[in-house]
Motif scaffolding. Structure first.
Motif, PDB file in Angstrom:
ATOM      1  N   UNK A 357      36.899   5.427  46.431  1.00 17.36           N
ATOM      2  CA  UNK A 357      35.527   5.905  46.606  1.00 17.36           C
ATOM      3  C   UNK A 357      34.694   4.822  47.281  1.00 17.36           C
ATOM      4  N   UNK A 358      33.794   5.219  48.157  1.00 20.46           N
ATOM      5  CA  UNK A 358      33.041   4.263  48.966  1.00 20.46           C
ATOM      6  C   UNK A 358      31.545   4.559  48.893  1.00 20.46           C
ATOM      7  N   UNK A 359      30.767   3.499  48.719  1.00 23.09           N
ATOM      8  CA  UNK A 359      29.332   3.568  48.936  1.00 23.09           C
ATOM      9  C   UNK A 359      29.046   2.771  50.207  1.00 23.09           C
ATOM     10  N   UNK A 360      28.450   3.399  51.203  1.00 25.63           N
ATOM     11  CA  UNK A 360      28.033   2.683  52.403  1.00 25.63           C
ATOM     12  C   UNK A 360      26.634   2.141  52.133  1.00 25.63           C
ATOM     13  N   UNK A 361      26.529   0.828  51.950  1.00 30.38           N
ATOM     14  CA  UNK A 361      25.245   0.203  51.629  1.00 30.38           C
ATOM     15  C   UNK A 361      24.658  -0.410  52.893  1.00 30.38           C
ATOM     16  N   UNK A 362      23.498   0.039  53.277  1.00 30.29           N
ATOM     17  CA  UNK A 362      22.806  -0.461  54.474  1.00 30.29           C
ATOM     18  C   UNK A 362      21.856  -1.565  54.021  1.00 30.29           C
ATOM     19  N   UNK A 363      22.266  -2.811  54.234  1.00 32.91           N
ATOM     20  CA  UNK A 363      21.486  -3.955  53.766  1.00 32.91           C
ATOM     21  C   UNK A 363      20.391  -4.318  54.783  1.00 32.91           C
ATOM     22  N   UNK A 364      19.391  -5.063  54.301  1.00 35.09           N
ATOM     23  CA  UNK A 364      18.248  -5.527  55.108  1.00 35.09           C
ATOM     24  C   UNK A 364      17.411  -4.340  55.614  1.00 35.09           C
ATOM     25  N   UNK A 365      17.381  -3.275  54.801  1.00 33.67           N
ATOM     26  CA  UNK A 365      16.644  -2.089  55.214  1.00 33.67           C
ATOM     27  C   UNK A 365      15.147  -2.366  55.301  1.00 33.67           C
ATOM     28  N   UNK A 366      14.657  -3.301  54.490  1.00 32.63           N
ATOM     29  CA  UNK A 366      13.237  -3.627  54.544  1.00 32.63           C
ATOM     30  C   UNK A 366      12.839  -4.197  55.899  1.00 32.63           C
ATOM     31  N   UNK A 367      13.801  -4.856  56.582  1.00 34.93           N
ATOM     32  CA  UNK A 367      13.532  -5.386  57.919  1.00 34.93           C
ATOM     33  C   UNK A 367      13.675  -4.306  58.987  1.00 34.93           C
ATOM     34  N   UNK A 368      14.693  -3.459  58.834  1.00 34.51           N
ATOM     35  CA  UNK A 368      14.956  -2.438  59.859  1.00 34.51           C
ATOM     36  C   UNK A 368      13.909  -1.329  59.826  1.00 34.51           C
ATOM     37  N   UNK A 369      13.379  -1.029  58.652  1.00 30.45           N
ATOM     38  CA  UNK A 369      12.478   0.112  58.524  1.00 30.45           C
ATOM     39  C   UNK A 369      11.156  -0.078  59.252  1.00 30.45           C
ATOM     40  N   UNK A 370      10.818  -1.319  59.585  1.00 32.94           N
ATOM     41  CA  UNK A 370       9.550  -1.562  60.292  1.00 32.94           C
ATOM     42  C   UNK A 370       9.751  -1.605  61.806  1.00 32.94           C
ATOM     43  N   UNK A 371      10.985  -1.382  62.256  1.00 37.27           N
ATOM     44  CA  UNK A 371      11.277  -1.430  63.687  1.00 37.27           C
ATOM     45  C   UNK A 371      11.387  -0.056  64.294  1.00 37.27           C
ATOM     46  N   UNK A 372      12.002  -0.026  65.464  1.00 41.28           N
ATOM     47  CA  UNK A 372      12.195   1.245  66.174  1.00 41.28           C
ATOM     48  C   UNK A 372      13.592   1.277  66.759  1.00 41.28           C
ATOM     49  N   UNK A 373      14.083   2.484  67.073  1.00 38.03           N
ATOM     50  CA  UNK A 373      15.425   2.595  67.625  1.00 38.03           C
ATOM     51  C   UNK A 373      15.390   2.374  69.137  1.00 38.03           C
ATOM     52  N   UNK A 374      16.534   2.597  69.791  1.00 36.32           N
ATOM     53  CA  UNK A 374      16.635   2.330  71.229  1.00 36.32           C
ATOM     54  C   UNK A 374      15.763   3.268  72.062  1.00 36.32           C
ATOM     55  N   UNK A 375      15.292   4.353  71.452  1.00 35.83           N
ATOM     56  CA  UNK A 375      14.403   5.279  72.164  1.00 35.83           C
ATOM     57  C   UNK A 375      12.931   5.042  71.828  1.00 35.83           C
TER      58      UNK A 375
END
Length: 560
Positions: A357-375
């Motif tokens: 069983x796997x949990x995909x944990x997306x770390x440093x989300x507090x940093x990524x959430x204030x940014x924007x994607x490639x678009x």
């Protein structure tokens, strides 16, 4: 009574890691001649048997980094120019923590090399009740005070330290590979800690005598006197086995695995550094949460195999795979501030092939959430989940947790999710329900056949848990293609309590000479035979003979 703790200390290459592996009867710690191979505290719970009829004792044994030399000659800088010498304070802090929390210290000294100046320095600070790095820290503190024009009276005096009662210390003369080294080993009594314990982890010479003597040294029930732990002891409860959950944390370099473990522990349990590849061993750390215990296995940060710079990286990769193999749940940690890489995909595949069983944990989300994607669009959990599902297609069933080790965002919730996945993987479904389910699926969506042959399932049953293993006995196994099996597994996820865990599906043909058409026509013995054969086949397909793997890192180094 708390489980006794033993800390193994000494300079590099005296056989500390080999001593731990010998005591544990397993390859827990990396064995390599390169100074600085072990950096964190690497522990294992060991059962020490009595020399007579008394009960065996469980003890936690901690391997520490070699004191005094932290980089190999000519290898102070890694392949991208980072100074590995800057890890010294962190390594010494880990050694000091192991000593503070120990009931007994095993001071390992190489009998073949004899007493070196480094051994004498370690013996001196053990006798004086100092901890590694204290004298240097005191000197630096006084220097800073003097430069600032402040009084140095309050700063610790060089060579002095806070009054501290050290745990009991015994010298272990390592590498006593035969009788000719016994006299050399006894010379180590001159270090001032009594008669040394003689042993060879390589040849097992004096192994039984060493373990018998160790049993007598254990505090409490074995007859010894409990040694008071250091000033910082008691911050966390002593570990006890077994645990309710084994959680392996894997990820590429600098994804934040060690930071995550430290955030859960509330202390610096493993070394955290900006230098990639700081962690080498798989480090076990035990926790209590919500009345349950779990063990987090912090593994080495990995990169593409063709980029491995030394044999230690090969061995660290092997340690990560072993961690996955012994875990109940795998936490695949990805860095939200960087694109998913080939290494992320490879690690996801390691967990997938192990049917964990796997949990995909997306770390440093507090940093990524204030940014924007490639678009230029705001980063949201929905958009990031869509991105992950596209890149990690083999784990499309795995839940995703958005976390931050730095701000402790969603850490406890992620551990609770791991417990839920373990419970899912241990569910059982009755044979009757499975047969009714597969009958309905085949009636609605029979696999296509160029010859017009209808696929039949004579018998279906769940034969194992963790992972849920379902065996189907059919008329024509060739009709059940890989695509159709994926289709079946997806239907199982919808109808059975296995929605977020891997399912192992095994399709078998009916043995020649058997004429039964339905599960109702099977005798009890025939049913048991089918299930036994399926379990054995599943075991063979997923088995990794860990015990047969070599303990030395050079065995994993592939010459060009």
């Amino acid at each position: 009574m708390p489980m006794p703790r033993i800390a193994i200390v000494g300079r590099p290459n005296v056989g500390k890691s080999s001593l731990l592996n010998m005591m544990a009867g397993a390859k827990v710690s990396i064995v390599d001649s390169t100074p600085g191979t072990t950096r964190d505290r690497v522990g294992a719970v060991v059962e020490v048997k009595s020399p007579d009829q008394r009960p065996a004792r469980a003890v936690e044994v901690i391997d520490t980094g070699g004191y005094g030399v932290y980089t190999a000659e000519g290898q102070r800088y890694d392949e991208i120019g980072e100074d590995l010498g800057t890890l010294r304070p962190e390594i010494e802090a880990q050694i000091a923590a192991a000593i503070r929390e120990a009931d007994l210290i095993l001071f390992a000294v190489d009998a073949q090399a004899g007493v070196t100046p480094q051994d004498e320095e370690i013996a001196r600070w053990l006798r004086e009740g100092r901890l590694p790095g204290e004298a240097k820290a005191a000197k630096q503190q006084r220097s800073k005070a003097a430069k600032a024009g402040k009084s140095t009276d309050s700063a610790p005096k060089p060579g002095r330290s806070v009054a501290r009662k050290m745990p009991a210390v015994r010298v272990v003369a390592t590498k006593v590979d035969g009788p000719k080294w016994e006299a050399h080993a006894h010379e180590l009594a001159g270090l001032g800690f009594g008669e040394p314990l003689l042993v060879s982890a390589k040849s097992n010479y004096f192994r039984r005598d060493f373990l018998d003597e160790l049993y007598e040294l254990l505090p409490g029930e074995a007859g010894g006197t409990p040694a008071p732990r250091g000033e910082d002891a008691g911050a966390a409860p002593a570990p006890r086995a077994p645990v309710d959950l084994m959680l392996a944390i894997i990820g590429k370099r600098n994804a934040g695995k060690s930071s995550l473990v430290n955030a859960l522990a509330g202390e610096k349990r493993v070394i955290v550094s900006e230098i990639a590849g700081t962690t080498r061993d798989a480090v076990d750390v035990r926790f209590e949460m919500d009345g349950k215990s779990f063990l987090a296995i912090d593994t080495a940060g990995l990169r593409r195999r063709k980029s491995f710079a030394s044999r230690i990286e090969w061995f660290a990769f092997d340690r990560a795979k072993r961690a996955v193999d012994r875990a109940d749940v795998v936490l695949v940690l990805v860095d939200a501030t960087e694109p998913l890489s080939q290494v992320d995909e490879q690690l996801a595949m390691v967990a997938q092939k192990a049917f964990k069983p796997v949990v995909i944990a997306v770390n440093k989300w507090d940093l990524a959430a204030v940014g924007s994607d490639h678009r230029g669009r705001p980063v949201t959990t929905a958009r990031y989940e869509e991105y992950i599902r596209k890149e990690l297609k083999g784990l499309d069933f795995a839940p995703i947790a958005f976390v931050s080790a730095e701000s402790r965002l969603n850490l406890k919730e992620t551990v609770r999710l791991a417990f839920e996945l373990k419970d899912q993987a241990e569910q059982r479904v009755g044979t009757g329900k499975l047969n009714r389910l597969i009958k309905g699926i085949l009636e609605r969506s029979n696999p296509p056949s160029k010859l017009g042959t209808l696929a039949k399932c004579y018998y279906v049953a769940q034969v194992a848990v963790a992972p849920p293993t379902i065996v189907m006995v059919v008329n024509r196994p060739v009709l059940f293609t890989a695509n159709y099996q994926r289709f079946l597994i997806n239907r199982f996820r919808e109808a059975l309590p296995f929605g977020e865990v891997p399912i192992r599906l095994m399709v078998r043909g009916r043995k020649p000479g058997k004429t039964w058409e339905t599960s109702e026509e099977l005798s009890r013995d025939e049913t048991r035979e089918i299930e036994r054969e399926a379990v054995e086949a599943a075991r063979e397909e997923g088995a990794v003979d860990v015990a047969a793997m070599p303990a030395e890192a050079e065995a994993y180094f592939e010459e060009e």
